[in-house]
Motif scaffolding. Structure first.
Motif, PDB file in Angstrom:
ATOM      1  N   SER A  63       0.816  -1.211   0.000  1.00 38.31           N
ATOM      2  CA  SER A  63       0.000   0.000   0.000  1.00 38.31           C
ATOM      3  C   SER A  63       0.848   1.259   0.000  1.00 38.31           C
ATOM      4  N   SER A  64       2.060   1.170   0.539  1.00 43.30           N
ATOM      5  CA  SER A  64       2.928   2.339   0.580  1.00 43.30           C
ATOM      6  C   SER A  64       3.707   2.520  -0.722  1.00 43.30           C
ATOM      7  N   ASN A  65       3.525   1.588  -1.670  1.00 46.39           N
ATOM      8  CA  ASN A  65       4.267   1.649  -2.928  1.00 46.39           C
ATOM      9  C   ASN A  65       3.404   2.100  -4.093  1.00 46.39           C
ATOM     10  N   LEU A  66       2.381   2.868  -3.808  1.00 47.63           N
ATOM     11  CA  LEU A  66       1.532   3.410  -4.862  1.00 47.63           C
ATOM     12  C   LEU A  66       2.242   4.631  -5.426  1.00 47.63           C
ATOM     13  N   LYS A  67       2.972   4.432  -6.518  1.00 51.43           N
ATOM     14  CA  LYS A  67       3.812   5.478  -7.078  1.00 51.43           C
ATOM     15  C   LYS A  67       2.978   6.591  -7.711  1.00 51.43           C
ATOM     16  N   PHE A  68       3.672   7.695  -8.021  1.00 54.29           N
ATOM     17  CA  PHE A  68       2.983   8.835  -8.613  1.00 54.29           C
ATOM     18  C   PHE A  68       2.255   8.440  -9.893  1.00 54.29           C
ATOM     19  N   ILE A  69       2.920   7.661 -10.764  1.00 55.44           N
ATOM     20  CA  ILE A  69       2.297   7.289 -12.034  1.00 55.44           C
ATOM     21  C   ILE A  69       1.072   6.418 -11.802  1.00 55.44           C
ATOM     22  N   HIS A  70       1.115   5.554 -10.776  1.00 51.11           N
ATOM     23  CA  HIS A  70      -0.059   4.740 -10.444  1.00 51.11           C
ATOM     24  C   HIS A  70      -1.210   5.632 -10.013  1.00 51.11           C
ATOM     25  N   ARG A  71      -0.908   6.619  -9.182  1.00 46.40           N
ATOM     26  CA  ARG A  71      -1.949   7.531  -8.705  1.00 46.40           C
ATOM     27  C   ARG A  71      -2.500   8.364  -9.860  1.00 46.40           C
ATOM     28  N   LEU A  72      -1.615   8.760 -10.767  1.00 44.80           N
ATOM     29  CA  LEU A  72      -2.057   9.536 -11.924  1.00 44.80           C
ATOM     30  C   LEU A  72      -2.961   8.693 -12.820  1.00 44.80           C
ATOM     31  N   ASN A  73      -2.584   7.448 -13.052  1.00 43.81           N
ATOM     32  CA  ASN A  73      -3.416   6.567 -13.870  1.00 43.81           C
ATOM     33  C   ASN A  73      -4.789   6.350 -13.247  1.00 43.81           C
ATOM     34  N   ILE A  74      -4.815   6.161 -11.933  1.00 41.14           N
ATOM     35  CA  ILE A  74      -6.086   5.969 -11.230  1.00 41.14           C
ATOM     36  C   ILE A  74      -6.932   7.233 -11.327  1.00 41.14           C
ATOM     37  N   ALA A  75      -6.286   8.389 -11.187  1.00 41.15           N
ATOM     38  CA  ALA A  75      -7.002   9.665 -11.293  1.00 41.15           C
ATOM     39  C   ALA A  75      -7.644   9.813 -12.667  1.00 41.15           C
ATOM     40  N   ILE A  76      -6.913   9.422 -13.708  1.00 48.12           N
ATOM     41  CA  ILE A  76      -7.450   9.488 -15.073  1.00 48.12           C
ATOM     42  C   ILE A  76      -8.599   8.500 -15.238  1.00 48.12           C
ATOM     43  N   ASP A  77      -8.427   7.296 -14.701  1.00 48.06           N
ATOM     44  CA  ASP A  77      -9.488   6.286 -14.788  1.00 48.06           C
ATOM     45  C   ASP A  77     -10.790   6.797 -14.167  1.00 48.06           C
ATOM     46  N   VAL A  78     -10.686   7.363 -12.965  1.00 49.66           N
ATOM     47  CA  VAL A  78     -11.883   7.824 -12.261  1.00 49.66           C
ATOM     48  C   VAL A  78     -12.525   8.998 -12.997  1.00 49.66           C
ATOM     49  N   ALA A  79     -11.700   9.945 -13.445  1.00 47.91           N
ATOM     50  CA  ALA A  79     -12.227  11.095 -14.186  1.00 47.91           C
ATOM     51  C   ALA A  79     -12.899  10.641 -15.484  1.00 47.91           C
ATOM     52  N   SER A  80     -12.323   9.641 -16.151  1.00 50.45           N
ATOM     53  CA  SER A  80     -12.906   9.117 -17.389  1.00 50.45           C
ATOM     54  C   SER A  80     -14.267   8.481 -17.122  1.00 50.45           C
ATOM     55  N   ALA A  81     -14.380   7.778 -16.001  1.00 54.56           N
ATOM     56  CA  ALA A  81     -15.662   7.167 -15.635  1.00 54.56           C
ATOM     57  C   ALA A  81     -16.719   8.228 -15.372  1.00 54.56           C
ATOM     58  N   ILE A  82     -16.342   9.284 -14.655  1.00 50.86           N
ATOM     59  CA  ILE A  82     -17.296  10.346 -14.336  1.00 50.86           C
ATOM     60  C   ILE A  82     -17.707  11.088 -15.602  1.00 50.86           C
ATOM     61  N   GLU A  83     -16.729  11.339 -16.493  1.00 49.69           N
ATOM     62  CA  GLU A  83     -17.062  12.000 -17.761  1.00 49.69           C
ATOM     63  C   GLU A  83     -18.060  11.158 -18.553  1.00 49.69           C
ATOM     64  N   TYR A  84     -17.844   9.867 -18.583  1.00 50.59           N
ATOM     65  CA  TYR A  84     -18.764   8.973 -19.303  1.00 50.59           C
ATOM     66  C   TYR A  84     -20.167   9.037 -18.702  1.00 50.59           C
ATOM     67  N   MET A 242     -13.832  23.196 -12.376  1.00 53.16           N
ATOM     68  CA  MET A 242     -13.403  22.755 -13.701  1.00 53.16           C
ATOM     69  C   MET A 242     -14.373  21.719 -14.251  1.00 53.16           C
ATOM     70  N   GLN A 243     -14.689  21.810 -15.521  1.00 51.51           N
ATOM     71  CA  GLN A 243     -15.532  20.809 -16.163  1.00 51.51           C
ATOM     72  C   GLN A 243     -14.776  19.480 -16.265  1.00 51.51           C
ATOM     73  N   ILE A 244     -15.511  18.382 -16.106  1.00 48.82           N
ATOM     74  CA  ILE A 244     -14.860  17.074 -16.050  1.00 48.82           C
ATOM     75  C   ILE A 244     -14.146  16.725 -17.354  1.00 48.82           C
ATOM     76  N   GLN A 245     -14.643  17.238 -18.491  1.00 48.72           N
ATOM     77  CA  GLN A 245     -13.967  16.966 -19.759  1.00 48.72           C
ATOM     78  C   GLN A 245     -12.563  17.557 -19.764  1.00 48.72           C
ATOM     79  N   TYR A 246     -12.428  18.771 -19.207  1.00 48.96           N
ATOM     80  CA  TYR A 246     -11.123  19.420 -19.141  1.00 48.96           C
ATOM     81  C   TYR A 246     -10.203  18.709 -18.155  1.00 48.96           C
ATOM     82  N   VAL A 247     -10.791  18.170 -17.103  1.00 46.11           N
ATOM     83  CA  VAL A 247      -9.998  17.416 -16.126  1.00 46.11           C
ATOM     84  C   VAL A 247      -9.307  16.241 -16.813  1.00 46.11           C
ATOM     85  N   VAL A 248     -10.076  15.467 -17.569  1.00 44.81           N
ATOM     86  CA  VAL A 248      -9.509  14.315 -18.275  1.00 44.81           C
ATOM     87  C   VAL A 248      -8.408  14.758 -19.234  1.00 44.81           C
TER      88      VAL A 248
END
Length: 262
Positions: A63-84, A242-248
């Motif tokens: 759990s302590s090894n969630l790197k920045f890129i992992h967090r960024l990918n998860i952030a994009i995944d969640v934003a993409s779901a909300i945009e959809y 910010m609009q969710i489309q711009y977030v993604v």
């Protein structure tokens, strides 16, 4: 049941798939209803962000090894779901309770948004008017993540999900929950991060991110960029968010820059 039927028609890689809806009797003869979802082997984002949510010792170190890129990918995944949900379904779907425990991770650490128990389904009638079809009239949510306008009786809106997403994004990078004991009186997770940008950003981020091998200056610039998005999403006034489309789009730009560096 009408909300469940609508959700069953959703097809998106970052939305937790509902396999079935069932109604039955339990062993005591009480009626119950259940949603059957895909199983997510890596559990919730909550577990990965906060050690107190980890079930066993083997996963506690992970759990302590969630790197920045992992967090960024998860952030994009969640934003993409909300945009959809907001923009690409037959009816606009508002999640209503976005938080780390409702973000589940599969075996490849791809994020899936789940738990639509508070979802509001809006059928667009015209460009100016919407009809609220949910039987639930009271707006509920989770303290710390729920948009402030709900306190004044405002109806559910897509921008309320954006607020919750902004708080989730700030939590992902700082490791601090919005309900942390340090946030009292006028200090909130939003104001805590906002006051630290950009010069003190390295003092407020999750220390596990700082243990990475990335160049500090590059990491700092990208952390500031992502945190600014979190701030823009969690503004108090809905019209300032910010609009969710711009977030993604913005998060994908940051990821593309990362991949070019690699």
């Amino acid at each position: 049941m009408s909300e469940c039927k609508a959700l069953r028609s959703i097809r998106h890689r970052n939305v937790l798939k509902i396999l079935s809806v069932c109604s039955s009797m339990d062993f005591q003869g009480n009626e119950f209803m259940a949603l059957v979802y895909e199983f997510m082997v890596n559990g919730s984002l909550e577990k990965w962000l906060h050690k107190d949510g980890v079930q066993n010792e083997g996963q506690e170190e992970e759990s302590s090894n969630l790197k920045f890129i992992h967090r960024l990918n998860i952030a994009i995944d969640v934003a993409s779901a909300i945009e959809y949900l907001h923009c690409h379904c037959d009816s606009t779907i508002i999640h209503g309770d976005l938080k780390p425990s409702n973000v589940l991770l599969d075996d490849e650490m791809t994020a899936h948004v789940g738990d639509f128990g508070l979802a509001k389904i809006i059928s667009t009638i015209s460009s100016e008017e919407v009809q609220y079809q949910s039987n639930s009239t009271a707006v509920r949510g989770t303290i710390g993540y729920v948009a402030p306008e709900y306190a004044t009786g405002n109806r559910a809106s897509p921008l309320a999900d954006v607020y919750s997403y902004g708080i989730l994004l700030l939590e992902m990078l700082t490791g601090k929950k919005p309900t942390d004991n340090v946030f009292t009186d006028d200090l909130s997770l939003h104001s805590f991060v906002q006051s630290a940008l950009p010069d003190q950003v390295m003092e407020i981020v999750d220390p596990h991110i700082l243990s990475e091998d990335e160049p500090i200056s590059w990491l700092k610039d990208n952390l500031v960029s992502v945190l600014r998005i979190g701030i823009a999403c969690s503004m108090e006034s809905p019209r300032d968010r910010m609009q969710i489309q711009y977030v993604v789009n913005e998060l994908c730009k940051i990821k593309n820059a990362y991949e070019k560096l690699g």
